[in-house]
Design a protein around this motif. Sequence first.
Motif, PDB file in Angstrom:
ATOM      1  N   ARG A 181       0.831  -1.213   0.000  1.00 30.52           N
ATOM      2  CA  ARG A 181       0.000   0.000   0.000  1.00 30.52           C
ATOM      3  C   ARG A 181       0.858   1.252   0.000  1.00 30.52           C
ATOM      4  O   ARG A 181       1.980   1.269   0.508  1.00 30.52           O
ATOM      5  N   PHE A 182       0.308   2.334  -0.585  1.00 26.43           N
ATOM      6  CA  PHE A 182       0.885   3.663  -0.432  1.00 26.43           C
ATOM      7  C   PHE A 182       0.432   4.188   0.930  1.00 26.43           C
ATOM      8  O   PHE A 182      -0.764   4.352   1.171  1.00 26.43           O
ATOM      9  N   VAL A 183       1.382   4.450   1.802  1.00 24.42           N
ATOM     10  CA  VAL A 183       1.068   4.785   3.193  1.00 24.42           C
ATOM     11  C   VAL A 183       0.181   6.019   3.290  1.00 24.42           C
ATOM     12  O   VAL A 183      -0.738   6.082   4.116  1.00 24.42           O
ATOM     13  N   ASN A 184       0.414   7.022   2.438  1.00 28.07           N
ATOM     14  CA  ASN A 184      -0.342   8.276   2.519  1.00 28.07           C
ATOM     15  C   ASN A 184      -1.707   8.208   1.842  1.00 28.07           C
ATOM     16  O   ASN A 184      -2.503   9.140   1.963  1.00 28.07           O
ATOM     17  N   ARG A 185      -1.966   7.122   1.129  1.00 28.18           N
ATOM     18  CA  ARG A 185      -3.220   7.032   0.373  1.00 28.18           C
ATOM     19  C   ARG A 185      -4.181   5.976   0.903  1.00 28.18           C
ATOM     20  O   ARG A 185      -5.401   6.138   0.829  1.00 28.18           O
ATOM     21  N   VAL A 186      -3.626   4.857   1.370  1.00 26.20           N
ATOM     22  CA  VAL A 186      -4.452   3.707   1.733  1.00 26.20           C
ATOM     23  C   VAL A 186      -4.231   3.361   3.201  1.00 26.20           C
ATOM     24  O   VAL A 186      -3.092   3.193   3.643  1.00 26.20           O
ATOM     25  N   SER A 187      -5.315   3.252   3.953  1.00 27.33           N
ATOM     26  CA  SER A 187      -5.205   2.908   5.367  1.00 27.33           C
ATOM     27  C   SER A 187      -4.881   1.432   5.535  1.00 27.33           C
ATOM     28  O   SER A 187      -5.101   0.613   4.638  1.00 27.33           O
ATOM     29  N   ASP A 188      -4.366   1.095   6.712  1.00 27.40           N
ATOM     30  CA  ASP A 188      -4.103  -0.316   7.041  1.00 27.40           C
ATOM     31  C   ASP A 188      -5.372  -1.148   6.897  1.00 27.40           C
ATOM     32  O   ASP A 188      -5.362  -2.245   6.344  1.00 27.40           O
ATOM     33  N   GLN A 189      -6.478  -0.609   7.427  1.00 29.50           N
ATOM     34  CA  GLN A 189      -7.731  -1.355   7.422  1.00 29.50           C
ATOM     35  C   GLN A 189      -8.205  -1.628   5.992  1.00 29.50           C
ATOM     36  O   GLN A 189      -8.641  -2.739   5.671  1.00 29.50           O
ATOM     37  N   GLU A 190      -8.102  -0.622   5.128  1.00 26.04           N
ATOM     38  CA  GLU A 190      -8.521  -0.796   3.733  1.00 26.04           C
ATOM     39  C   GLU A 190      -7.634  -1.822   3.026  1.00 26.04           C
ATOM     40  O   GLU A 190      -8.119  -2.671   2.284  1.00 26.04           O
ATOM     41  N   ALA A 191      -6.332  -1.738   3.278  1.00 28.01           N
ATOM     42  CA  ALA A 191      -5.401  -2.667   2.638  1.00 28.01           C
ATOM     43  C   ALA A 191      -5.630  -4.092   3.117  1.00 28.01           C
ATOM     44  O   ALA A 191      -5.571  -5.043   2.331  1.00 28.01           O
ATOM     45  N   GLU A 192      -5.903  -4.261   4.405  1.00 31.93           N
ATOM     46  CA  GLU A 192      -6.163  -5.597   4.946  1.00 31.93           C
ATOM     47  C   GLU A 192      -7.401  -6.208   4.298  1.00 31.93           C
ATOM     48  O   GLU A 192      -7.469  -7.417   4.067  1.00 31.93           O
ATOM     49  N   GLY A 193      -8.381  -5.363   3.991  1.00 37.10           N
ATOM     50  CA  GLY A 193      -9.618  -5.864   3.399  1.00 37.10           C
ATOM     51  C   GLY A 193      -9.443  -6.426   2.004  1.00 37.10           C
ATOM     52  O   GLY A 193     -10.258  -7.247   1.565  1.00 37.10           O
ATOM     53  N   ARG A 194      -8.417  -6.011   1.298  1.00 38.21           N
ATOM     54  CA  ARG A 194      -8.196  -6.508  -0.059  1.00 38.21           C
ATOM     55  C   ARG A 194      -6.884  -7.290  -0.173  1.00 38.21           C
ATOM     56  O   ARG A 194      -6.338  -7.458  -1.259  1.00 38.21           O
ATOM     57  N   ALA A 195      -6.390  -7.778   0.960  1.00 32.53           N
ATOM     58  CA  ALA A 195      -5.117  -8.509   0.974  1.00 32.53           C
ATOM     59  C   ALA A 195      -5.214  -9.813   0.184  1.00 32.53           C
ATOM     60  O   ALA A 195      -6.279 -10.424   0.071  1.00 32.53           O
ATOM     61  N   SER A 196      -4.071 -10.215  -0.368  1.00 33.98           N
ATOM     62  CA  SER A 196      -3.977 -11.495  -1.063  1.00 33.98           C
ATOM     63  C   SER A 196      -3.724 -12.615  -0.055  1.00 33.98           C
ATOM     64  O   SER A 196      -3.174 -12.377   1.020  1.00 33.98           O
ATOM     65  N   ILE A 197      -4.109 -13.825  -0.419  1.00 34.83           N
ATOM     66  CA  ILE A 197      -3.828 -14.995   0.403  1.00 34.83           C
ATOM     67  C   ILE A 197      -2.569 -15.656  -0.153  1.00 34.83           C
ATOM     68  O   ILE A 197      -2.479 -15.932  -1.349  1.00 34.83           O
TER      69      ILE A 197
END
Length: 266
Positions: A181-197
């Motif tokens: 993720r781009f730290v300044n654009r995407v929150s941890d929570q948002e990135a976790e929601g679309r994480a790859s397995i």
Amino acid sequence: MDYFQLLPEGCVSDILSFTSPKDVAISSATSRGFSSAAESDVIWDKFLPDDYEDVVSRYVSPWIFPSKKELYFSLCDSPVLMDGGKLSFSLEKKTGKKCFMISARELAISWGVDTPWYWEWISHPDSRFSEVAHLKAVSWLDIRGTIGTEMLSKRTKYGVYLVFKLVEGHEGLEIANAFVRFVNRVSDQEAEGRASIVSLVEKKFRSRKRNVKRPQKRFDGWMEIELGNFFNDSGEDGDIEARLMEITRLHGKGGLIVQGIEFRPE
């Protein structure tokens, strides 16, 4: 007739400087008119990154090369340590794009500092860094690596990889989540929601999860798993973070050796 032999060498050098390292190698092999010009510092200076002098100044051990061509191919074939051994740098041979690997010591590893009963820091004969991180036993696995986009090649798509090995008797590493993720654009929570397995284990296992990414063996004997990818546009997007985590199934995990996280042009 090889008409390029009739052109001044400087003119041929200018022509080649608008191509690519791969094109120069092919041209010099097929035309005598290109062969001598293909050694010119003028050409290879164009293929080296704009900030290569700054990068070279940060090497752990000073490097001196008689020509820009030798410097270029040395950086392609032999990654060098910089910033006190915290980071390694190399070039992608076909394009001259920049590659970086962040050492395990520079990663944010949960329970990785001052908890030797969970993680220990050891040397490894196959590692480019002086230390690697050895996971002994945890239930909460969380590894992050961050790099500034200004350091990377512009207008380039990058893949991000965890570089690791497994020891005999490893456990609990069959399933994890990963994202970039781009730290300044995407929150941890948002990135976790679309994480790859992802899986750190090569062989297949029974799982209800689909599209599980599996590791690949590298040329250097290590394994790698892709954590994600991104496009670096102008290098002005701040920090990019890569993360591997398994923090929901709190079973035992162990037997992982981490060398680092690599940012590599695709």
